[in-house]
Design a protein around this motif. Structure first.
Motif, PDB file in Angstrom:
ATOM      1  N   LYS A  60      -4.001  13.021  -4.910  1.00  0.00           N
ATOM      2  CA  LYS A  60      -4.700  11.840  -5.440  1.00  0.00           C
ATOM      3  C   LYS A  60      -5.131  11.021  -4.247  1.00  0.00           C
ATOM      4  N   SER A  61      -6.421  10.763  -4.138  1.00  0.00           N
ATOM      5  CA  SER A  61      -6.930  10.196  -2.889  1.00  0.00           C
ATOM      6  C   SER A  61      -7.663   8.879  -3.101  1.00  0.00           C
ATOM      7  N   GLY A  62      -7.403   7.941  -2.176  1.00  0.00           N
ATOM      8  CA  GLY A  62      -8.162   6.692  -2.145  1.00  0.00           C
ATOM      9  C   GLY A  62      -7.774   5.696  -3.219  1.00  0.00           C
ATOM     10  N   LEU A  63      -8.553   4.609  -3.266  1.00  0.00           N
ATOM     11  CA  LEU A  63      -8.415   3.565  -4.298  1.00  0.00           C
ATOM     12  C   LEU A  63      -7.022   2.948  -4.341  1.00  0.00           C
ATOM     13  N   CYS A  64      -6.360   2.854  -3.193  1.00  0.00           N
ATOM     14  CA  CYS A  64      -5.012   2.296  -3.150  1.00  0.00           C
ATOM     15  C   CYS A  64      -5.091   0.777  -2.982  1.00  0.00           C
ATOM     16  N   PRO A  65      -4.361   0.007  -3.776  1.00  0.00           N
ATOM     17  CA  PRO A  65      -4.422  -1.455  -3.700  1.00  0.00           C
ATOM     18  C   PRO A  65      -3.635  -2.046  -2.531  1.00  0.00           C
ATOM     19  N   GLU A  66      -2.838  -1.222  -1.843  1.00  0.00           N
ATOM     20  CA  GLU A  66      -2.053  -1.729  -0.708  1.00  0.00           C
ATOM     21  C   GLU A  66      -2.954  -1.993   0.502  1.00  0.00           C
ATOM     22  N   ASP A  67      -2.464  -2.820   1.437  1.00  0.00           N
ATOM     23  CA  ASP A  67      -3.297  -3.186   2.588  1.00  0.00           C
ATOM     24  C   ASP A  67      -2.745  -2.645   3.906  1.00  0.00           C
ATOM     25  N   CYS A  68      -2.118  -1.482   3.889  1.00  0.00           N
ATOM     26  CA  CYS A  68      -1.556  -0.882   5.101  1.00  0.00           C
ATOM     27  C   CYS A  68      -2.647  -0.717   6.161  1.00  0.00           C
ATOM     28  N   GLY A  69      -2.417  -1.294   7.328  1.00  0.00           N
ATOM     29  CA  GLY A  69      -3.467  -1.378   8.335  1.00  0.00           C
ATOM     30  C   GLY A  69      -3.888  -0.068   8.954  1.00  0.00           C
ATOM     31  N   TYR A  70      -3.070   0.973   8.820  1.00  0.00           N
ATOM     32  CA  TYR A  70      -3.374   2.274   9.410  1.00  0.00           C
ATOM     33  C   TYR A  70      -4.147   3.188   8.469  1.00  0.00           C
ATOM     34  N   HIS A 174       7.099  -4.974  10.241  1.00  0.00           N
ATOM     35  CA  HIS A 174       6.510  -4.506   8.990  1.00  0.00           C
ATOM     36  C   HIS A 174       5.380  -5.397   8.493  1.00  0.00           C
ATOM     37  N   SER A 175       5.560  -6.717   8.580  1.00  0.00           N
ATOM     38  CA  SER A 175       4.541  -7.642   8.054  1.00  0.00           C
ATOM     39  C   SER A 175       3.256  -7.609   8.860  1.00  0.00           C
ATOM     40  N   GLU A 176       3.310  -7.049  10.069  1.00  0.00           N
ATOM     41  CA  GLU A 176       2.092  -6.894  10.878  1.00  0.00           C
ATOM     42  C   GLU A 176       1.256  -5.708  10.399  1.00  0.00           C
ATOM     43  N   ILE A 177       1.878  -4.842   9.633  1.00  0.00           N
ATOM     44  CA  ILE A 177       1.209  -3.618   9.180  1.00  0.00           C
ATOM     45  C   ILE A 177       0.745  -3.730   7.738  1.00  0.00           C
ATOM     46  N   THR A 178       1.555  -4.354   6.893  1.00  0.00           N
ATOM     47  CA  THR A 178       1.171  -4.517   5.491  1.00  0.00           C
ATOM     48  C   THR A 178       1.831  -5.770   4.924  1.00  0.00           C
ATOM     49  N   THR A 179       1.138  -6.381   3.964  1.00  0.00           N
ATOM     50  CA  THR A 179       1.683  -7.585   3.315  1.00  0.00           C
ATOM     51  C   THR A 179       1.842  -7.411   1.814  1.00  0.00           C
ATOM     52  N   HIS A 181       3.590  -5.108   0.200  1.00  0.00           N
ATOM     53  CA  HIS A 181       4.967  -4.752  -0.145  1.00  0.00           C
ATOM     54  C   HIS A 181       5.806  -5.024   1.091  1.00  0.00           C
ATOM     55  N   ASP A 182       7.112  -5.102   0.915  1.00  0.00           N
ATOM     56  CA  ASP A 182       7.959  -5.397   2.064  1.00  0.00           C
ATOM     57  C   ASP A 182       8.849  -4.214   2.429  1.00  0.00           C
ATOM     58  N   TYR A 183       9.516  -4.356   3.537  1.00  0.00           N
ATOM     59  CA  TYR A 183      10.367  -3.298   4.063  1.00  0.00           C
ATOM     60  C   TYR A 183      11.455  -2.921   3.064  1.00  0.00           C
ATOM     61  N   GLU A 184      11.998  -3.934   2.382  1.00  0.00           N
ATOM     62  CA  GLU A 184      13.074  -3.693   1.426  1.00  0.00           C
ATOM     63  C   GLU A 184      12.601  -2.841   0.252  1.00  0.00           C
ATOM     64  N   ASP A 185      11.315  -2.940  -0.131  1.00  0.00           N
ATOM     65  CA  ASP A 185      10.786  -2.081  -1.190  1.00  0.00           C
ATOM     66  C   ASP A 185      10.955  -0.608  -0.816  1.00  0.00           C
ATOM     67  N   ARG A 186      10.703  -0.308   0.425  1.00  0.00           N
ATOM     68  CA  ARG A 186      10.805   1.081   0.892  1.00  0.00           C
ATOM     69  C   ARG A 186      12.265   1.542   0.916  1.00  0.00           C
ATOM     70  N   GLY A 209       1.276  -0.955  17.644  1.00  0.00           N
ATOM     71  CA  GLY A 209       1.486  -2.251  18.262  1.00  0.00           C
ATOM     72  C   GLY A 209       2.932  -2.675  18.342  1.00  0.00           C
ATOM     73  N   GLU A 210       3.844  -1.793  17.962  1.00  0.00           N
ATOM     74  CA  GLU A 210       5.271  -2.100  18.013  1.00  0.00           C
ATOM     75  C   GLU A 210       5.780  -2.022  19.452  1.00  0.00           C
ATOM     76  N   THR A 211       6.931  -2.607  19.717  1.00  0.00           N
ATOM     77  CA  THR A 211       7.567  -2.527  21.025  1.00  0.00           C
ATOM     78  C   THR A 211       8.424  -1.270  21.110  1.00  0.00           C
ATOM     79  N   LEU A 212       8.870  -0.953  22.320  1.00  0.00           N
ATOM     80  CA  LEU A 212       9.790   0.163  22.480  1.00  0.00           C
ATOM     81  C   LEU A 212      11.095  -0.106  21.731  1.00  0.00           C
ATOM     82  N   GLU A 213      11.515  -1.371  21.728  1.00  0.00           N
ATOM     83  CA  GLU A 213      12.718  -1.737  20.984  1.00  0.00           C
ATOM     84  C   GLU A 213      12.540  -1.488  19.494  1.00  0.00           C
ATOM     85  N   ASP A 214      11.318  -1.734  18.981  1.00  0.00           N
ATOM     86  CA  ASP A 214      11.032  -1.447  17.572  1.00  0.00           C
ATOM     87  C   ASP A 214      11.201   0.041  17.280  1.00  0.00           C
TER      88      ASP A 214
END
Length: 336
Positions: A60-70, A174-179, A181-186, A209-214
């Motif tokens: 199933k492709s496309g039309l996703c309502p999420e805003d994942c930046g990648y 996580h919030s830099e990549i998508t808003t 849904h949150d990390y806890e949802d996953r 864009g994450e750090t090495l520590e991330d």
């Protein structure tokens, strides 16, 4: 302590620390070969020289309502991709039969969207039941988004072996990549699947864009979640997405990331996933000294290397394709 000495300690049961993991990522490029050899010592102990092959069907492709930046499938992205509803049961089943002919051990049924409808789950359930009748040695992994307890139970009863739901990045990034849904949802979704008795598959996308520590935090989060299969994706920037201009990876950095994931999660399936060809380039084969699994064929909306090239790469390394997906699960701790 040398990398070889650390690897020997890991094989003996030692859990490396976040500081040691960070030291791997900060290692000088001139010492990468020593690092790879040491990570290979761990990989070989648990998985020998076998390589698991995985194939995606973009069901199933496309039309996703999420805003994942990648993601090119997000409705927020300005991309030109094929968009379509869930394909028929027959297409899913036929894809599995074709995959088996090409030595695929795990067949991954992937759907775009935040979560599946019950009708979507019913179609996948029926397809998996048919696949298991004809190709009982093939592992089935579903990636359908945020599923509930009842849906997870139906998927388990149908024969779904694994369910992929990536954490993608660290909790703090996580919030830099998508808003949407949150990390806890996953995390909750992964726990739902584990409660249903489905093997959890969860991984990351590095280079966002994450750090090495991330990145270190991601590896340890997956260790804590006890993910059985860890796909390590490297961002393939797509024009029209939020992260289109991102360029934070080199082949050597990718190899150090794979080594770190092997040291942190020594007994787990580490899979080189999306962005392999784009980021590792001529060093793709080196990644298999640390990872024991790869995707072959195309990804969701980007092209992969031709399957015959992957087969040749494995052969040239002196490695072996693992055709029976269940074969090493009972052997992986025997040091084969």
């Amino acid at each position: 302590m040398t990398w070889k000495q650390l690897a020997e300690k890991v094989v003996e049961g030692y859990n490396i620390t976040p500081d040691e993991a960070l030291r791997i990522l900060n290692e000088d490029d001139d010492n990468v070969l020593e690092l790879i050899q040491s990570a290979f010592h761990i990989r070989k102990h648990y998985y020998g020289k076998k390589v698991k092959l995985n194939l995606i069907i973009n069901a199933k492709s496309g039309l996703c309502p999420e805003d994942c930046g990648y993601c090119s499938q997000s409705m927020k992205a300005d991309t030109e991709i094929d968009s379509y509803p869930l394909v028929s049961k027959k297409i899913i089943v036929d894809g599995a039969k074709e995959a088996k002919k090409n030595k695929i051990g795990t067949y991954c049924i992937v759907m775009s969207g935040r979560k599946p409808t019950n009708r979507d789950v019913d179609t996948v359930v029926q397809a998996v039941q048919d696949i298991k009748k004809d190709v009982d040695t093939m592992k089935i992994c579903a990636c359908l988004g945020l599923v509930n307890d009842a849906q997870a139970k139906l998927l388990k009863e149908a024969g779904v072996d694994r369910f992929n739901h990536n954490i993608n990045t660290s909790k703090g990034h996580h919030s830099e990549i998508t808003t949407t849904h949150d990390y806890e949802d996953r995390i909750r979704t992964l726990e739902t699947l584990k409660s249903a008795g489905i093997s959890p598959c969860s991984g990351v996308i590095c280079g966002m864009g994450e750090t090495l520590e991330d990145i270190v935090e991601m590896a340890f989060s997956l260790k804590e979640l006890d993910a059985d299969s860890i796909p390590v994706n490297f961002l393939h920037p797509i024009e029209g997405t939020k992260l289109a201009g991102m360029d934070d990876l080199t082949p050597l950095k990718c190899l150090k990331i794979l080594a770190m994931f092997r040291f942190v999660n020594p007994t787990k399936e580490i899979r080189i996933s999306g962005g392999r060809e784009y980021n590792l380039r001529t060093l793709q084969s080196m990644g298999l000294y640390m990872a024991n699994s790869i995707f072959v064929g195309d990804y969701l909306t980007t092209s992969g290397q031709a399957s015959n090239q992957d087969h040749q790469m494995i052969k040239d390394l002196g490695f072996e394709i693992e055709e029976n997906a269940f074969e090493t699960e009972s052997q992986q701790f025997a040091g084969v």
